[in-house]
Design a protein around this motif. Sequence first.
Motif, PDB file in Angstrom:
ATOM      1  N   UNK A   9      44.897  40.630  39.075  1.00 23.75           N
ATOM      2  CA  UNK A   9      44.106  40.822  40.296  1.00 23.75           C
ATOM      3  C   UNK A   9      43.027  39.759  40.507  1.00 23.75           C
ATOM      4  N   UNK A  10      42.817  38.870  39.520  1.00 24.87           N
ATOM      5  CA  UNK A  10      41.843  37.792  39.764  1.00 24.87           C
ATOM      6  C   UNK A  10      42.470  36.407  39.561  1.00 24.87           C
TER       7      UNK A  10
ATOM      8  N   UNK B 145      32.823  39.390  37.070  1.00 34.96           N
ATOM      9  CA  UNK B 145      34.226  39.157  37.422  1.00 34.96           C
ATOM     10  C   UNK B 145      35.164  39.979  36.531  1.00 34.96           C
ATOM     11  N   UNK B 146      34.776  40.133  35.259  1.00 35.94           N
ATOM     12  CA  UNK B 146      35.556  40.999  34.358  1.00 35.94           C
ATOM     13  C   UNK B 146      35.566  42.432  34.883  1.00 35.94           C
ATOM     14  N   UNK B 148      35.108  43.420  38.008  1.00 36.12           N
ATOM     15  CA  UNK B 148      35.946  43.449  39.213  1.00 36.12           C
ATOM     16  C   UNK B 148      37.422  43.478  38.824  1.00 36.12           C
ATOM     17  N   UNK B 149      37.762  42.717  37.793  1.00 42.00           N
ATOM     18  CA  UNK B 149      39.159  42.651  37.346  1.00 42.00           C
ATOM     19  C   UNK B 149      39.661  44.014  36.892  1.00 42.00           C
ATOM     20  N   UNK B 178      36.182  45.790  44.466  1.00 43.42           N
ATOM     21  CA  UNK B 178      36.037  44.921  43.288  1.00 43.42           C
ATOM     22  C   UNK B 178      34.703  44.173  43.344  1.00 43.42           C
TER      23      UNK B 178
END
Lengths: 218, 293
Positions: A9-10, B145-146, B148-149, B178
Motif C-alpha cells: 500500500x505504500x 509512513x509505517x 499509514x502502511x 492512512x
Amino acid sequence: MEQKSIFSVISPIMAGPSSSHTAGAVRLGLMARNIYRDNFSKVKFILYNSFATTGFGHGTDKGLLAGVLGYSVDDVSIKNIFDIVRDVKYSYEYRQDISRHPNSVDIILDDKMTISGDSVGAGEIRINNINGFSANIDGSYHTLLLMYKDKPGMISKVSDIIQKQKVNIASLHCDRSSKGGTASMYVALDIPIGDDIAEEVKKIKDVFFVTNIRKLKQ
Amino acid sequence: MTVLSFSDLNERCCRENKSVYQIALEEEALLQETAGEVIRLKVLENLLAMKDSIKHGLKSTEKSISGWCGDDCEKLRNGYKKRGALFGSVFEKITTYALAVTEENLRMGRIVACPTAGSCGIVPAVIIAAAEENKIPETIQINGLLTAGLIGLIISNKVQLAGAVAGCQAECGVASAMAASALAEMLGGSVKQILNASALALKNILGLTCDPVCGLVEVPCIKRNAFLAIHAVTAVELALCGVESKIPIDEVVDTLKITGQLMSPLLKETSQGGLAKTKTALGLEKLLFKNVN
Ligand code: SF4
C-alpha cells in the motif's frame, strides 16, 4: 489468510499515471523481454479493451514499448520513449474482444513470438499465452520454459537436470496442442538457474525451444 | 500473531505497550525475514521518492497527456502568495503539495502509489507538509509512513483497494485514512487516537464513487487529492481532542466494503456514470478521441 506486506500500500515507486495502465504495461513489456531474451528489431503490440480505449491517456503504449526495451517502472524517460528509441520498429493495433481481460495485450516480437498477458491491477501482471500455448507467469518466480514434441518421460528428464543443481521446483505447468503434438512446460524455480542448465535441457531429444526467464523486480 | 483486523492491532498494542508503527515494523521484518533497520531504510526510500515527487511537481506546469490538467498547483502557489490561506501555512502546503504530486503523476513523472497512483498525493502531502511546518524529524516521518502502511494494509485485507471494486472510497478515501493515522502518530497521538483518526476519516467519505472523465486519472482525481488530504487533518484534529468514532474502525471498513458492493458498476471506474457522463465530459471525450485517433 496470507500475510501481505505494508509495501503493497505504500509503493511501487513508479512513473505515473496508473498502476494498472502504466506500471502494469511496463512490467508486461519487461516480462516479454525476459521471455524472448534475444535482440529484436521489430515489435508489434495489440491492445485490447480498456488498454485500447484509455491506454493512450495513461501512456500504456509508451509503457509497453519501454518495458520491452528494458526500462524499469520508475524510469521517467518512459514519457519520451518515442523520441529515444532507435533501431527498433514498433507498431500498435487496437481491438475490442470481450473474451479477453479488460487490460490485455499481445506482444509480437520479430514476427517470431507472440506473448499475451493481462495487467491485473496494482501493477501486477500475468502472462497467459506464449505462441498459442497457455501459460501462467506473474513474474514472481524464475521460470524455465520449454517447448517440445509431446512424449512420455519429458517431465522427469527435465526435473532430473534441475534437481542435480539442487534447485527447488516451486511449481510446474504443462500444456500440449494434441497428443504427440507440440507441448510446453513451465517450471517455476525458487532460485535462478544458469543458462548452461537451460542449454543442457535444450539438448534433450525433441526439445526445440528453451528460455530461462528471470523474475521481475517487485 | 498476524494482525488481520484493527481489534487485533489494538489488543496487541495494548498488551505489548507498543505503538502502531512498532507493530508494523515487527510484522514487516518477520515477513521479509530481515532486520527492522532494513525495513526502515526501505520506507525511507519511499519517503524520499515522495519528497522528490513534490519537488518536481512544484516546478512543472507541463500539461498531462490529455492536455487538460497540470497547472492547478501553480495557480495555488501564486494565489497563496497574494493572499495567504485562511487556515494558515500548513493548509497552504498540504493543498499545494497534494496537487504537485498528482499533477506529477499525470505527466508520467515519478511518484509513489499510496495506496494507488490515482490517490498518490494525499499521504505525501500530509506527512511532508506537517513535518516541515512542525519541524518533525525524518525518523518520526518514517514512523508515520509505517503507521499509514499498516492501516492501509489492514483495510486491504478486507477490501481490494481499487476504484473498480469499491469506488473512490477505497482509493482516495483509504489514502485519507492512512494519512490521518500517519499524522496522528507524528503528532504524538495514542494508539486509540490513531485508530479514531483513521475511522473518522474513512467514515466521512463512505459512498464516494469513482467516475473518472474519459477513463483518465485526471478529473475528478487530481483535485480530490487536495480535498481528502485536508479531510485527513480534520479527522486528526478531532481525534487528538479525544473525539471518538462511535462506530469502531473494523465496522467502518466492513461498511465501506458493503457500500462498495451496493454501488452500481456504472460508478466504479467504468466511466459509464457520474461525472464521466456529463455533457461536458462527453464533449471532451469526443474532442480527445478525435485528437488521438
Ligand atoms: S475517482 Fe477513481 S480513478 Fe480517480 S482517484 Fe478516485 S478511484 Fe482512482
